[in-house]
Design a protein around this motif. Structure first.
Motif, PDB file in Angstrom:
ATOM      1  N   ASP A   1       0.830  -1.211   0.000  1.00 59.31           N
ATOM      2  CA  ASP A   1       0.000   0.000   0.000  1.00 59.31           C
ATOM      3  C   ASP A   1       0.863   1.260   0.000  1.00 59.31           C
ATOM      4  OD1 ASP A   1      -2.438  -1.235  -0.173  1.00 59.31           O
ATOM      5  OD2 ASP A   1      -2.948  -1.044   1.950  1.00 59.31           O
ATOM      6  N   ASN A   2       2.067   1.166   0.558  1.00 63.87           N
ATOM      7  CA  ASN A   2       2.992   2.306   0.520  1.00 63.87           C
ATOM      8  C   ASN A   2       3.593   2.518  -0.864  1.00 63.87           C
ATOM      9  OD1 ASN A   2       2.661   2.763   3.284  1.00 63.87           O
ATOM     10  ND2 ASN A   2       4.382   1.441   3.831  1.00 63.87           N
ATOM     11  N   LEU A   3       3.392   1.548  -1.754  1.00 63.08           N
ATOM     12  CA  LEU A   3       3.997   1.593  -3.093  1.00 63.08           C
ATOM     13  C   LEU A   3       2.947   1.640  -4.200  1.00 63.08           C
ATOM     14  CD1 LEU A   3       6.628  -1.201  -2.357  1.00 63.08           C
ATOM     15  CD2 LEU A   3       7.137   1.237  -2.570  1.00 63.08           C
ATOM     16  N   THR A   4       1.718   1.973  -3.839  1.00 62.21           N
ATOM     17  CA  THR A   4       0.610   1.945  -4.801  1.00 62.21           C
ATOM     18  C   THR A   4       0.876   2.820  -6.017  1.00 62.21           C
ATOM     19  OG1 THR A   4      -0.988   1.501  -3.039  1.00 62.21           O
ATOM     20  CG2 THR A   4      -1.861   2.358  -5.095  1.00 62.21           C
ATOM     21  N   ASP A   5       1.499   3.972  -5.810  1.00 64.74           N
ATOM     22  CA  ASP A   5       1.751   4.886  -6.928  1.00 64.74           C
ATOM     23  C   ASP A   5       2.689   4.279  -7.967  1.00 64.74           C
ATOM     24  OD1 ASP A   5       0.134   6.751  -5.778  1.00 64.74           O
ATOM     25  OD2 ASP A   5       1.755   7.972  -4.946  1.00 64.74           O
TER      26      ASP A   5
END
Length: 321
Positions: free
Chosen positions: A223-227
């Motif tokens: 979720d911290n890497l969604t972008d």
């Protein structure tokens, strides 16, 4: 099909040094909790809030210390390119192993893959038609999809760092060019999440661990890497979410049934704000002795709190401690 023990051993040996180096790099930072980046359970974690048998509530304030300071923070800033490169190298080794166990091979005379071949294979791979998928990815195919996307989307940044030295450091952030005039800014949370996703995935495969805690470790970091990977957020209870403990004496003894103090639990933050990002540690007692215990993620139990519920020894089986 699942992964064989010999295939697990091969992955262990293939990535052993890279995983060791990632752990050592993480240890340099005092504000990085290494438990997030290794296959972990919640049993030994300290609780944050407690509801006693009489309904009284106690908050526990954690005292944290750091081995950091400006010197270590500067070291972390200086080695962020190395953290990225080591993480991507470990991911590259995993991808090569994954393709091999699924019958893919390089087009050359030797077993050495060209980097472009691996990218092409991952871009066209149909995960629904892939026979050997590690158990941890079978719990949610989006995890493997996101990891594959990280491999593909970060390839140009990997090239810029390793081959072109085309990056800069600014306030502990790593700014990398993509070779096409664009750039991406990696903050510390993203960088260590990238390292953690790879480390936890491989550790889970090697140890054949595929429980709900490990899944939430991975989804928290993804979720911290969604972008970057562009897979929709998982939004499950995070591994680092607070733990609320509630002890219960039975309302029935044969068979055992307990009633959690849901009214009191619902008054505790973050539950009171409607936030599902917590763990509920229910402890079923009999005359003070523990009979059953569970650690249940908030996203699984929140809807049951308002009407109230009772729990028996066989309920929430997968969350039994």
């Amino acid at each position: 099909m699942t992964v064989s023990s010999s295939q697990m051993k091969e992955l262990h040996e293939l990535t052993e040094y890279e995983r060791w180096s990632l752990t050592r790099l993480a240890e340099l930072s005092g504000d990085i909790d290494l438990e997030i980046y290794t296959v972990d359970t919640l049993v030994e974690k300290p609780i944050d809030e407690e509801v006693a048998l009489d309904g009284s509530q106690t908050s526990y304030r954690r005292v944290t210390s750091s081995i950091g300071g400006s010197g270590v923070n500067q070291v972390i800033s200086d080695i962020t390119p190395l953290i990225f490169a080591s993480s991507y190298k470990c991911l590259d080794l995993f991808v090569e192993w994954f393709l091999k166990i699924n019958g893919r091979s390089s087009s050359g005379a030797s077993d050495d893959w060209r980097f472009s071949e691996k990218i092409s294979e991952m871009e066209t791979l149909d995960f629904d038609d892939t026979p050997n998928v590690p158990s941890i990815f079978q719990t949610d195919e989006r995890i493997l999809e996101a990891i594959s996307s990280l491999y593909i989307e970060l390839k140009e940044y990997r090239h810029s760092i390793i081959h072109d030295m085309d990056f800069e450091l600014n306030n502990s952030k790593l700014i990398v060019e993509n070779g096409s005039g664009g750039s991406y800014v990696f903050g510390g949370e993203e960088l260590f999440s990238f390292a953690g996703v790879i480390s936890v995935s491989i550790e889970a495969i090697i140890s054949d661990t595929h429980d709900y805690v490990t899944k939430r470790q991975l989804t928290t970091m993804l979720d911290n890497l969604t972008d970057i990977h562009d897979v929709p957020r998982f939004d499950l209870t995070g591994h680092e979410a607070p733990i609320i403990r509630s002890q219960m004496e039975p309302v029935q003894k044969d068979p055992y049934r307990w009633e959690p103090l849901t009214k009191e639990i619902s008054q505790i933050a973050p539950v009171a704000e409607g936030d599902e990002n917590f763990w509920l540690n229910l402890v079923g007692l009999h005359n003070g002795d523990v009979v059953s215990e569970w650690i249940i993620p908030g996203d699984e139990v929140t809807e049951s709190l308002e009407p109230g519920f009772d729990v028996s020894s066989g309920d929430f089986r997968q969350y039994t401690v």
